[in-house]
Design an enzyme around this catalytic site. Structure first.
Site, PDB file in Angstrom:
ATOM      1  N   ASP A  17       0.842  -1.117   0.057  1.00 27.51           N
ATOM      2  CA  ASP A  17      -0.149  -0.002   0.076  1.00 27.51           C
ATOM      3  C   ASP A  17       0.829   1.229   0.137  1.00 27.51           C
ATOM      4  O   ASP A  17       0.365   2.387  -0.215  1.00 27.51           O
ATOM      5  CB  ASP A  17      -0.789   0.077   1.382  1.00 27.51           C
ATOM      6  N   HIS A  18       2.026   1.044   0.256  1.00 23.44           N
ATOM      7  CA  HIS A  18       2.818   2.342   0.622  1.00 23.44           C
ATOM      8  C   HIS A  18       3.606   2.938  -0.765  1.00 23.44           C
ATOM      9  O   HIS A  18       4.139   4.194  -0.845  1.00 23.44           O
ATOM     10  CB  HIS A  18       4.047   2.096   1.739  1.00 23.44           C
ATOM     11  N   ARG A  50      -1.735  12.565  10.190  1.00 25.69           N
ATOM     12  CA  ARG A  50      -0.680  13.370  10.231  1.00 25.69           C
ATOM     13  C   ARG A  50      -0.738  14.563   9.527  1.00 25.69           C
ATOM     14  O   ARG A  50      -0.890  14.718   8.402  1.00 25.69           O
ATOM     15  CB  ARG A  50       0.515  12.508  10.441  1.00 25.69           C
ATOM     16  N   SER A  83       5.620   7.684  12.772  1.00 26.15           N
ATOM     17  CA  SER A  83       5.193   6.448  12.074  1.00 26.15           C
ATOM     18  C   SER A  83       6.457   5.396  13.083  1.00 26.15           C
ATOM     19  O   SER A  83       7.246   5.699  13.787  1.00 26.15           O
ATOM     20  CB  SER A  83       5.918   6.250  10.773  1.00 26.15           C
ATOM     21  N   ARG A 121       8.581   3.528  11.440  1.00 38.25           N
ATOM     22  CA  ARG A 121       9.732   2.888  10.737  1.00 38.25           C
ATOM     23  C   ARG A 121      10.922   2.824  11.455  1.00 38.25           C
ATOM     24  O   ARG A 121      11.392   3.746  12.096  1.00 38.25           O
ATOM     25  CB  ARG A 121       9.826   4.010   9.548  1.00 38.25           C
TER      26      ARG A 121
END
Length: 784
Positions: A128-129, A475, A670, A672
């Site tokens: 999806d990213h 965000r 996030s 990450r």
């Protein structure tokens, strides 16, 4: 009761299409019920949850909150586990793992490094990213498949080899897919994305983590989490008019701020809960990530049961009904903090710019913007994202758009729509919502994250041009959506975004203000009303799921040594047993430093599987206190200013260890783990801040770094970018024992400060081994 369950499930399967649903035999009232249609042999184990809850309740001798029931219900050893909110570390056994494609690359690379043959729990990868919003859904998807073919092939083959389900590009956003297929009341799910708490809308404890945490769970190792505190949010009254579920979390964010939920689970309860749809509850839980919460959750109720039934999981709802006492809080349970919100009095909100906790009633934002000098003209309105892309969200937005069209109006601002999943896209196309949104001027984008994470090829402005956008995202950090630091981004509900896009200005309040139709007559928009679920069954759309084979051992996973997108990982070096002496300061960060500042997304997403390449974005968004600039730091060895990554690489080449000094809530945003992998890869050893965001602090520990906090926050001012730092006493590194930091100034003087940490014994072993993955391999070698 059982024959009715069988009949309803078979009928739904027939109505919805045999391809989509696995129909399992029901043997008895407490028959085995599959966790999902895609994993018929993996079953929900409420009996074990019940057993663990009873053990812990007897030990603690007090009523339990809902989040405590589910968390403690997943303890590895409920009889012996030390339990103290906010202090002890829990060893947990989550039910499943989910990974989005940007973080799955590094997670799967780490899993490959572990040498294990197959994942120990049900796991999925979701593409999806990596889809950039540019021309519209179909074209953008085709382009993404072409550009990212190497990465998609790696993820698909790695999934097949190690037993991980693979959702192809175009399937939708990870959190919507989880809600539709994998979340259920009482589940404990960890996901490599900070908005994994979305699943709390279905009564699960769903927690965002870094890839190394996911590897632990996939490897069958107990997962560690500091025992969360519990913040109760009591909801009374009932939502109505223009107020929406999004306004609940926008209000809570304004109360708690971006760090007020750190180390806590937000638990919603009270009579107002039942006025919110299941997907609305998911919206609220999703954006709980913006207040630093470990996760958020709602108690199991009829709205969840209705959603489970509509998504083909009536069997799960029936089972949850039997165990409902364990899926709601105990009467008389105690929260660490309680907030009360009367939904009947809650007004539509809009938060921003530049931070998601700057809350304003929509009725005030126009005046506030003019006072602050924020642009009031809206350039783009964007609806969708993992936070607000449900059928109900699209229906309410379409209800607003339909009124404008009836009066001959279209959006004055550019307007985009992001469906949350292929199922949502297909269903809103069938039911006419998508066409209404196109007719009002909207562009329907791919079923993906898109502009929400910076995957937006924006053409209507130049970088540096001051402008305003309004979104239904989660965000709005500086430059997050379009890499333009002058874009003032505001987050609100989809229906408010739609109304403001039609009006074209922040000065419009749909509750009180009038628009002028094409005929010159004034009219007022009525509050939108829409079905929370489609009257017909959901249209599943295209089949986008790849099942892992029963035996994937023969599957080849290709990582080319010359690839610019993928790179096999080399182990980090072990601690040499010595103190960290005379470290240089790479950067002393001024103000907010999110994971976007540390490891930017957008165009950098293409390097998420290549550690060396992605390290070229290390801290390029952080503001250097020495000169007030981003990506400009002094090289202490040459005295020349240059980019942060270049300076870090120079220090590494010269064999010099370095540290970063940060401010409050360092690493918010996030999940990450690249924000932790990159400094470790480029020679960093210590990050010293006033405070950390939860996920980032854990990620740093996992990669063998030392995240430390000032015992006295005022000591932040004692360290200057030209100083050298030594961390001493590491030979006696122990849980709860502060470390000593000696600051050496250029004039020869020095001073000592104390630094705190949150390491437990096993986390200290990660540091000593060089990383959590190194420690895992050490333990594997010992056991074999």
């Amino acid at each position: 009761k059982v024959p009715v369950l069988i009949l309803s499930f078979f009928q739904h399967a027939l109505n919805s299409g045999i391809r989509r649903y696995h129909v399992a035999p029901v043997l008895c009232q407490r028959a085995k019920v599959s966790m999902s249609h895609f994993e018929p042999n993996e079953h929900i184990n409420y009996e074990k949850l019940e057993k663990n809850i009873n053990i812990v309740r007897k030990r603690l001798d007090r009523p339990l909150t809902l989040s405590e029931k589910i968390v403690y219900g997943h303890l590895d050893d409920p009889a012996k586990q030390e339990i103290e909110r906010g202090k002890t570390y829990l060893r947990l056994r989550p039910d499943r793992v989910a990974m989005q494609d940007a973080t799955a690359q590094m997670a799967m690379l780490q899993f490959i490094s572990s040498g294990l043959p197959k994942v120990a729990v049900p796991s999925t990868i979701h593409c999806d990213h990596l889809i950039e919003a540019q021309s519209g859904g179909e074209k953008d998807l085709r382009r993404a498949k072409d550009i990212n073919q190497e990465v998609y092939n790696f993820l698909a083959t790695a999934g097949a080899k190690y037993g991980v389900g693979f959702w192809k590009p175009g399937s939708g956003i990870i959190h919507q897919i989880i809600l539709e297929n994998y979340a259920y009341p009482g589940v404990m799910l960890i996901g490599t994305d900070s908005h994994t708490p979305n699943g709390g809308g279905l009564g699960g404890v769903c927690i965002g983590v870094g890839g190394a945490d996911a590897v632990d769970v996939m490897a069958g190792i107990p997962w560690e989490l500091k025992c969360p505190k519990v913040i109760g949010v009591k909801l009374t009254g009932k939502l109505s008019g223009w107020s929406s579920p999004k306004d609940v979390i926008l209000k809570v964010a304004g109360i708690l701020t971006v760090k007020g939920g750190t180390g806590a689970i937000i638990e919603y309860h009270g009579p107002g809960v039942d006025s919110i749809s299941c997907t609305g509850m998911a919206t609220i839980c999703n954006m709980g990530a913006e207040i630093g919460a470990t996760t958020s959750i709602f108690p199991y109720n009829a709205r969840m049961k209705k959603y489970l039934g509509k998504t083909g999981r009536a069997d799960i709802a029936a089972l949850a009904d039997e165990f409902q006492q364990h899926l709601v809080p105990d009467a008389g349970c105690q929260y660490d903090q309680v907030i009360e919100i009367n939904l009947s009095e809650l007004k539509p909100h809009i938060n921003g710019p530049f931070t998601p906790d700057l809350a304003h009633p929509v009725s005030d934002i126009g005046a506030v913007a003019e006072k602050e000098g924020w642009p009031v003209d809206i350039r783009v309105g964007l609806i969708g994202s993992c936070t607000n892309s449900s059928y109900e969200d699209m229906g309410r937005s379409a209800a607003v758009a339909k009124q404008a069209l009836a009066h001959g109006l279209k959006c004055k601002s550019k307007f985009t729509i992001t469906p949350g999943s292929e199922q949502i896209r297909a269903t809103i196309e069938r039911d006419g919502y998508a066409q209404i949104l196109r007719d009002v001027g909207g562009l329907v984008l791919a079923n993906a994250c898109g502009p929400c994470i910076g995957q937006w090829d924006r053409k209507d402005i130049k970088k540096g041009e001051k402008n305003t956008i309004v979104t239904s995202y989660n965000r709005n950090f500086t430059g997050r959506n379009d890499a333009n630091p002058e874009t003032h981004a505001f987050v609100t509900s989809p229906e408010i975004v739609t109304a403001l896009s039609i009006a074209g200005t922040l000065k419009f309040n749909p509750e009180t203000d009038y628009l002028t139709g094409a005929d010159g007559k004034k009219f007022k928009l009525e509050a939108p009303d829409a079905d929370e679920l489609p009257k017909l069954e959901f249209d599943p759309g295209q089949d986008t799921y790849q099942y892992p084979p029963k035996d994937g051992s023969g599957q080849h996973v290709d990582v080319s040594p010359t690839s610019q997108r993928l790179q096999l990982l080399e182990p980090f070096d072990k601690w040499d047993g010595k103190d960290l002496e005379d470290m240089l300061i790479l950067i002393k960060v001024k103000g907010k430093c999110t994971t976007d500042h540390i490891s930017a997304a957008g165009p950098w997403l293409k390097f998420r599987g290549h550690l060396d390449n992605i390290s070229n974005n290390l801290l390029i968004g952080a503001i250097n206190i020495e000169n007030g600039k981003a990506n400009s730091v002094r090289n202490a060895l040459t005295q020349e200013f240059g980019p942060v990554p270049d300076t870090a690489r120079y220090y590494k080449k010269m064999g010099v260890k370095w540290a970063v000094i940060g401010d409050e809530n360092y690493g918010e945003g996030s999940s990450r783990e690249h924000a932790a992998l990159e400094p470790r890869h480029l020679g960093g050893r210590v990050i010293i801040t006033k405070s950390f965001a939860r996920i980032h602090e854990t990620n740093l520990k996992k990669q063998g770094l030392l995240p430390l906090t000032f015992a006295d926050p005022a000591d932040y001012n004692k360290i200057h970018p030209v100083d050298k730092l030594s961390i001493v006493g590491l030979a006696d590194f122990a849980p709860g024992k502060p470390l000593k930091c000696i600051i050496k100034h250029p004039n020869g003087s020095q001073e000592t400060i104390m630094l705190n940490h949150t390491f437990n014994e096993s986390q200290i072993e990660w540091f000593q081994a060089g990383s959590a993955l190194n420690r895992m391999k050490e333990l594997q070698q010992k056991s074999s």
